[in-house]
Design a protein around this motif. Structure first.
Motif, PDB file in Angstrom:
ATOM      1  N   CYS A 400       1.472  17.071   5.890  1.00  0.00           N
ATOM      2  CA  CYS A 400       2.915  16.875   5.765  1.00  0.00           C
ATOM      3  C   CYS A 400       3.338  17.305   4.376  1.00  0.00           C
ATOM      4  CB  CYS A 400       3.310  15.414   6.030  1.00  0.00           C
ATOM      5  SG  CYS A 400       2.610  14.239   4.856  1.00  0.00           S
ATOM      6  N   GLY A 401       4.635  17.379   4.143  1.00  0.00           N
ATOM      7  CA  GLY A 401       5.166  17.848   2.874  1.00  0.00           C
ATOM      8  C   GLY A 401       5.225  16.751   1.823  1.00  0.00           C
ATOM      9  N   GLU A 402       5.040  17.136   0.577  1.00  0.00           N
ATOM     10  CA  GLU A 402       5.104  16.200  -0.544  1.00  0.00           C
ATOM     11  C   GLU A 402       6.465  15.519  -0.620  1.00  0.00           C
ATOM     12  OE1 GLU A 402       3.512  14.535  -4.280  1.00  0.00           O
ATOM     13  OE2 GLU A 402       2.526  15.720  -2.723  1.00  0.00           O
ATOM     14  N   ALA A 403       7.517  16.281  -0.418  1.00  0.00           N
ATOM     15  CA  ALA A 403       8.854  15.705  -0.509  1.00  0.00           C
ATOM     16  C   ALA A 403       9.075  14.647   0.568  1.00  0.00           C
ATOM     17  CB  ALA A 403       9.906  16.810  -0.401  1.00  0.00           C
ATOM     18  N   ALA A 404       8.598  14.928   1.777  1.00  0.00           N
ATOM     19  CA  ALA A 404       8.739  13.958   2.861  1.00  0.00           C
ATOM     20  C   ALA A 404       7.937  12.700   2.569  1.00  0.00           C
ATOM     21  CB  ALA A 404       8.289  14.583   4.179  1.00  0.00           C
ATOM     22  N   MET A 405       6.722  12.870   2.064  1.00  0.00           N
ATOM     23  CA  MET A 405       5.899  11.711   1.746  1.00  0.00           C
ATOM     24  C   MET A 405       6.527  10.880   0.632  1.00  0.00           C
ATOM     25  SD  MET A 405       3.353   9.731   2.153  1.00  0.00           S
ATOM     26  CE  MET A 405       2.312  10.556   3.354  1.00  0.00           C
ATOM     27  N   SER A 406       7.055  11.509  -0.389  1.00  0.00           N
ATOM     28  CA  SER A 406       7.691  10.781  -1.491  1.00  0.00           C
ATOM     29  C   SER A 406       8.868   9.950  -0.990  1.00  0.00           C
ATOM     30  CB  SER A 406       8.156  11.761  -2.572  1.00  0.00           C
ATOM     31  OG  SER A 406       7.055  12.424  -3.147  1.00  0.00           O
ATOM     32  N   ALA A 407       9.680  10.542  -0.119  1.00  0.00           N
ATOM     33  CA  ALA A 407      10.827   9.817   0.431  1.00  0.00           C
ATOM     34  C   ALA A 407      10.380   8.646   1.296  1.00  0.00           C
ATOM     35  CB  ALA A 407      11.706  10.773   1.232  1.00  0.00           C
ATOM     36  N   ALA A 408       9.341   8.866   2.093  1.00  0.00           N
ATOM     37  CA  ALA A 408       8.833   7.798   2.950  1.00  0.00           C
ATOM     38  C   ALA A 408       8.252   6.656   2.121  1.00  0.00           C
ATOM     39  CB  ALA A 408       7.772   8.354   3.902  1.00  0.00           C
ATOM     40  N   LEU A 409       7.526   6.990   1.058  1.00  0.00           N
ATOM     41  CA  LEU A 409       6.918   5.960   0.217  1.00  0.00           C
ATOM     42  C   LEU A 409       7.972   5.066  -0.423  1.00  0.00           C
ATOM     43  CD1 LEU A 409       4.075   7.963  -1.536  1.00  0.00           C
ATOM     44  CD2 LEU A 409       3.820   6.128   0.140  1.00  0.00           C
ATOM     45  N   GLU A 410       9.091   5.652  -0.818  1.00  0.00           N
ATOM     46  CA  GLU A 410      10.159   4.864  -1.426  1.00  0.00           C
ATOM     47  C   GLU A 410      10.668   3.800  -0.447  1.00  0.00           C
ATOM     48  OE1 GLU A 410      14.458   5.588  -3.678  1.00  0.00           O
ATOM     49  OE2 GLU A 410      13.158   7.290  -3.170  1.00  0.00           O
ATOM     50  N   ARG A 411      10.805   4.171   0.805  1.00  0.00           N
ATOM     51  CA  ARG A 411      11.265   3.215   1.817  1.00  0.00           C
ATOM     52  C   ARG A 411      10.185   2.183   2.157  1.00  0.00           C
ATOM     53  NH1 ARG A 411      13.660   6.071   6.958  1.00  0.00           N
ATOM     54  NH2 ARG A 411      13.642   3.855   7.595  1.00  0.00           N
ATOM     55  N   ILE A 412       8.940   2.640   2.252  1.00  0.00           N
ATOM     56  CA  ILE A 412       7.845   1.721   2.581  1.00  0.00           C
ATOM     57  C   ILE A 412       7.673   0.675   1.491  1.00  0.00           C
ATOM     58  CG2 ILE A 412       5.336   1.577   2.847  1.00  0.00           C
ATOM     59  CD1 ILE A 412       5.497   4.292   4.324  1.00  0.00           C
ATOM     60  N   ALA A 413       7.751   1.102   0.232  1.00  0.00           N
ATOM     61  CA  ALA A 413       7.598   0.167  -0.882  1.00  0.00           C
ATOM     62  C   ALA A 413       8.669  -0.912  -0.874  1.00  0.00           C
ATOM     63  CB  ALA A 413       7.615   0.933  -2.200  1.00  0.00           C
ATOM     64  N   ALA A 414       9.819  -0.614  -0.292  1.00  0.00           N
ATOM     65  CA  ALA A 414      10.933  -1.568  -0.262  1.00  0.00           C
ATOM     66  C   ALA A 414      10.829  -2.578   0.873  1.00  0.00           C
ATOM     67  CB  ALA A 414      12.250  -0.802  -0.154  1.00  0.00           C
ATOM     68  N   LEU A 415       9.888  -2.399   1.817  1.00  0.00           N
ATOM     69  CA  LEU A 415       9.725  -3.344   2.911  1.00  0.00           C
ATOM     70  C   LEU A 415       9.236  -4.688   2.371  1.00  0.00           C
ATOM     71  CD1 LEU A 415       7.978  -1.015   5.535  1.00  0.00           C
ATOM     72  CD2 LEU A 415      10.381  -1.767   5.547  1.00  0.00           C
ATOM     73  N   ASP A 416       9.800  -5.787   2.861  1.00  0.00           N
ATOM     74  CA  ASP A 416       9.424  -7.093   2.293  1.00  0.00           C
ATOM     75  C   ASP A 416       7.998  -7.485   2.621  1.00  0.00           C
ATOM     76  OD1 ASP A 416       9.730  -7.639   4.979  1.00  0.00           O
ATOM     77  OD2 ASP A 416      11.198  -9.252   4.714  1.00  0.00           O
ATOM     78  N   ALA A 417       7.407  -6.898   3.655  1.00  0.00           N
ATOM     79  CA  ALA A 417       6.026  -7.221   4.008  1.00  0.00           C
ATOM     80  C   ALA A 417       4.999  -6.462   3.173  1.00  0.00           C
ATOM     81  CB  ALA A 417       5.791  -6.939   5.490  1.00  0.00           C
ATOM     82  N   VAL A 418       5.455  -5.465   2.411  1.00  0.00           N
ATOM     83  CA  VAL A 418       4.559  -4.689   1.546  1.00  0.00           C
ATOM     84  C   VAL A 418       4.553  -5.335   0.169  1.00  0.00           C
ATOM     85  CG1 VAL A 418       4.116  -2.435   0.509  1.00  0.00           C
ATOM     86  CG2 VAL A 418       4.950  -2.586   2.861  1.00  0.00           C
ATOM     87  N   LEU A 419       3.391  -5.849  -0.251  1.00  0.00           N
ATOM     88  CA  LEU A 419       3.320  -6.753  -1.396  1.00  0.00           C
ATOM     89  C   LEU A 419       3.027  -6.077  -2.727  1.00  0.00           C
ATOM     90  CD1 LEU A 419       1.396  -9.682   0.312  1.00  0.00           C
ATOM     91  CD2 LEU A 419       3.859  -9.352   0.062  1.00  0.00           C
ATOM     92  N   GLU A 420       2.650  -4.820  -2.719  1.00  0.00           N
ATOM     93  CA  GLU A 420       2.432  -4.105  -3.977  1.00  0.00           C
ATOM     94  C   GLU A 420       2.692  -2.627  -3.734  1.00  0.00           C
ATOM     95  OE1 GLU A 420      -2.260  -3.222  -4.298  1.00  0.00           O
ATOM     96  OE2 GLU A 420      -1.767  -5.368  -4.394  1.00  0.00           O
ATOM     97  N   PRO A 421       2.907  -1.865  -4.806  1.00  0.00           N
ATOM     98  CA  PRO A 421       3.200  -0.441  -4.611  1.00  0.00           C
ATOM     99  C   PRO A 421       2.107   0.253  -3.792  1.00  0.00           C
ATOM    100  CG  PRO A 421       3.637  -1.068  -6.881  1.00  0.00           C
ATOM    101  CD  PRO A 421       2.970  -2.253  -6.232  1.00  0.00           C
TER     102      PRO A 421
END
Length: 430
Positions: A400-421
């Motif tokens: 997959c593309g770096e830009a797509a992964m970067s955007a996805a990571l930003e959203r995943i990190a904001a999920l309340d169930a995700v406890l660390e970066p």
């Protein structure tokens, strides 16, 4: 009888003292291969009283390294001071301007100012040699610039920093976390008191910029290198990499494609079967890929008095023999300012580790984000099951593309169930 080649060495630390030791211990061999004796006649260093393990008796001493460049009794200047600015740069510029050949082990100087220094050397018609600037005792510069000169190179990959490679090896073999492995490397002298230049990837980036310029015939461009270090790599990631059939290495990767040249330094997951995956400890490796020669793998010690001193003396032998190669493999006018491919254009598979609350719906939330950004999964592993504490979830993506992964990571990190970066490491098939 041919007059000895008179050398002036600036900087008598590990490298400078190593050069003197190599010249002294292998004097007969070096004279035979150089066609004349090579003798140190003058030195420059800050402290005259320090014991460096080599004798400086009878040598002319300069407190100011720039003054060494004006010594009429010196044929070649050897710069072992280090750093991209200050005395090192001033000395090399003064020596070249005075028409004196220069040998340097300074990767920061060559990566940052190599284009201007090469132009000055070409204008004055004198050698500027820097074999010791990349990978210590491995003849990587000569291999790429001269040994593979008939090839169109498509990629150069390297383990270019022994400190990082030692730390990652220690973490894998002994199960240590980064901080503990770094402290051990400092105790053993493999890491500096301030290790930032190494562990944050800058040292490897300097070397990669040099290799890319040589491999692809373009002006050196350190500012174009994407740089990440190893501080974020955990012992857990290293164990999981083993389970998945990978080793984690800090790699420098330079690639020339249809859209231009990409240069990047960052932790990578490398298939355990690849030769570079088995380069451990303080060793370095450089892998070059050419259209006629195929893959060439070079491995050896990347730092230290002996290996680096060996590389410096190899350059001195070339100068003594009158072998003079353009700094970047071709005249300045022949270098091509090829476009740089930004890191955002990178594409490949990724390893993604999340520490999450173990409750229903968490994985669906994460995979939903990935789906929204067009990222598909190759596999998923969950380590542990405990509603009371965080558990590790590992996702391996398809390309997959770096830009797509970067955007996805930003959203995943904001999920309340995700406890660390999230921990993200790019997977390289090599």
């Amino acid at each position: 009888m041919t007059r000895p080649l008179a050398i002036g060495i600036a900087g008598l630390g590990t490298v400078g003292a190593g050069v003197m030791t190599v010249l002294r211990d292998n004097a007969d061999l070096i004279s035979a291969r150089a066609g004349r004796a090579i003798a140190v006649t003058a030195v420059s260093a800050r402290d005259r009283t320090r014991d460096r393990g080599v004798s400086v008796a009878g040598l002319r001493w300069y407190d100011d390294p720039v003054a060494l460049a004006a010594d009429p009794g010196v044929d070649v200047i050897v710069e072992c001071i280090g750093g991209s600015e200050g005395p090192a740069r001033a000395l090399v510029e003064a020596a070249l301007a005075a028409g004196r050949p220069v040998v340097t082990a300074n990767k920061a100087l060559m990566a940052t100012h190599g284009a201007a220094l090469a132009a000055l050397a070409e204008q004055r018609g004198v050698p500027l040699a820097f074999e010791a600037a990349v990978a210590g005792g491995i003849p990587a510069i000569k291999a790429i610039r001269e040994g593979l000169a008939a090839n169109r190179l498509s990629r150069v990959t390297g383990i270019l920093n022994g400190t990082c490679n030692y730390i990652l090896t220690s973490m894998r073999e002994k199960g240590r976390e980064f901080a503990e492995a770094l402290a051990e490397a400092q105790r053993l002298g493999y890491a500096e008191a301030d290790p930032a230049m190494d562990v944050d990837g800058t040292d490897a980036a300097h070397k990669l910029a040099i290799l890319a310029a040589l491999a692809f015939g373009r002006p050196v461009a350190f500012g174009d290198v994407h740089v990440e270090g190893i501080r974020g790599v955990s012992a857990l990631d290293i164990r999981l990499a083993d389970d998945l059939g990978y080793r984690i290495k800090l790699l420098g990767i330079a690639r020339c494609g249809e859209n231009g040249i990409s240069t990047r330094v960052h932790p990578c997951m490398v298939p355990a079967a690849h030769p570079i995956a088995h380069v451990d400890g303080v060793f370095n490796a450089v892998v070059a890929e050419g259209d006629f020669v195929g893959r060439v793998v070079l491995e050896g010690r990347g730092a230290g008095a002996g290996p680096t001193g060996s590389a410096v003396v190899a350059d001195l032998i070339d100068i003594a023999r009158g072998r003079h190669t353009p700094v970047w493999g071709a005249a300045e006018a022949a270098l091509q300012p090829v476009a740089t491919v930004p890191m955002s254009a990178h594409s490949g598979p990724y390893y993604l580790r999340l520490m999450v609350v173990d409750r229903p719906g968490v994985i669906a939330d994460v995979t939903g984000v990935l789906r929204d950004h067009g990222i598909s999964l190759e596999s998923m592993i969950q380590r542990g099951r405990s509603p009371a504490e965080a558990v590790a979830v590992v996702l391996v993506t398809h390309e997959c593309g770096e830009a797509a992964m970067s955007a996805a990571l930003e959203r995943i990190a904001a999920l309340d169930a995700v406890l660390e970066p999230p921990a993200v490491i790019r997977i390289e098939s090599l």
